[in-house]
Write a protein that holds these residues in place. Sequence first.
Motif, PDB file in Angstrom:
ATOM      1  N   ILE A  14       6.449 -57.880  13.617  1.00 51.98           N
ATOM      2  CA  ILE A  14       6.310 -56.556  14.239  1.00 51.98           C
ATOM      3  C   ILE A  14       7.515 -56.268  15.128  1.00 51.98           C
ATOM      4  O   ILE A  14       8.031 -55.143  15.137  1.00 51.98           O
ATOM      5  CB  ILE A  14       4.985 -56.439  15.026  1.00 51.98           C
ATOM      6  CG1 ILE A  14       3.802 -56.496  14.053  1.00 51.98           C
ATOM      7  CG2 ILE A  14       4.942 -55.155  15.850  1.00 51.98           C
ATOM      8  CD1 ILE A  14       2.450 -56.611  14.725  1.00 51.98           C
ATOM      9  N   ASP A  74       8.769 -48.311  20.590  1.00 51.01           N
ATOM     10  CA  ASP A  74       7.361 -48.237  20.207  1.00 51.01           C
ATOM     11  C   ASP A  74       7.148 -47.325  19.013  1.00 51.01           C
ATOM     12  O   ASP A  74       8.069 -46.668  18.540  1.00 51.01           O
ATOM     13  CB  ASP A  74       6.492 -47.816  21.392  1.00 51.01           C
ATOM     14  CG  ASP A  74       6.923 -46.491  22.001  1.00 51.01           C
ATOM     15  OD1 ASP A  74       7.894 -45.882  21.534  1.00 51.01           O
ATOM     16  OD2 ASP A  74       6.262 -46.052  22.960  1.00 51.01           O
ATOM     17  N   LYS A  81       2.364 -49.959  18.619  1.00 47.09           N
ATOM     18  CA  LYS A  81       3.036 -51.255  18.678  1.00 47.09           C
ATOM     19  C   LYS A  81       4.193 -51.036  19.637  1.00 47.09           C
ATOM     20  O   LYS A  81       4.958 -50.078  19.493  1.00 47.09           O
ATOM     21  CB  LYS A  81       3.499 -51.670  17.298  1.00 47.09           C
ATOM     22  CG  LYS A  81       2.299 -51.819  16.372  1.00 47.09           C
ATOM     23  CD  LYS A  81       2.586 -52.519  15.106  1.00 47.09           C
ATOM     24  CE  LYS A  81       1.398 -52.653  14.180  1.00 47.09           C
ATOM     25  NZ  LYS A  81       0.142 -52.140  14.536  1.00 47.09           N
ATOM     26  N   ASP A 143       0.684 -55.376  20.497  1.00 50.90           N
ATOM     27  CA  ASP A 143       0.278 -54.766  19.226  1.00 50.90           C
ATOM     28  C   ASP A 143      -1.204 -54.370  19.224  1.00 50.90           C
ATOM     29  O   ASP A 143      -1.691 -53.814  18.253  1.00 50.90           O
ATOM     30  CB  ASP A 143       0.602 -55.678  18.045  1.00 50.90           C
ATOM     31  CG  ASP A 143      -0.178 -56.983  18.053  1.00 50.90           C
ATOM     32  OD1 ASP A 143      -1.130 -57.138  18.851  1.00 50.90           O
ATOM     33  OD2 ASP A 143       0.174 -57.855  17.245  1.00 50.90           O
TER      34      ASP A 143
END
Length: 165
Positions: A14, A74, A81, A143
């Motif tokens: 991520i 983000d 996230k 997250d």
Amino acid sequence: MQPNEITEILNRPISRELLARDLTRLAYVAKDGTPRNVPIAFTWNGSQIVMCTTKNAPKLPGLRKNPTVALTIDTEAHPPKILLIRGRAELDVVDGIPDEYLRMNGTYEMTPEQRVHWEAEVRSLYDGMVRIVVTPTWAKLIDFETTLPSAVEELVRQREERRRA
């Protein structure tokens, strides 16, 4: 935070996704002592965040006085996230247009003709730029599945304690 901890966070899938985006929010203390938070294009070179700005940008005096910065990268979708990074900005005045600037702005949708025109405009406008280079000294990925903001983590712990009591 230890360098290996930062590396582990920044190497998560991520985080890598977020580091491939085009905008971050740069938070810094302005020359007058007040906080600022500005969106700015960036690129990740594998160890540093690189942003580019004009040589006369209002943020530069503040960054020279206090190079401590925070960055937020983000997503807009729910759950968001969020990658939070802290570090120290190093300013590098360069002649011409840094390659990073051309790369980071190359992600926007442009036809090949628009790209040629855009790049010619950029080259005619700037005789040089300032690279703002941030080496992360702290990082956190939120997250909302495997990680939460620290205040929410604390509330979850308190709730679990209440349930066990």
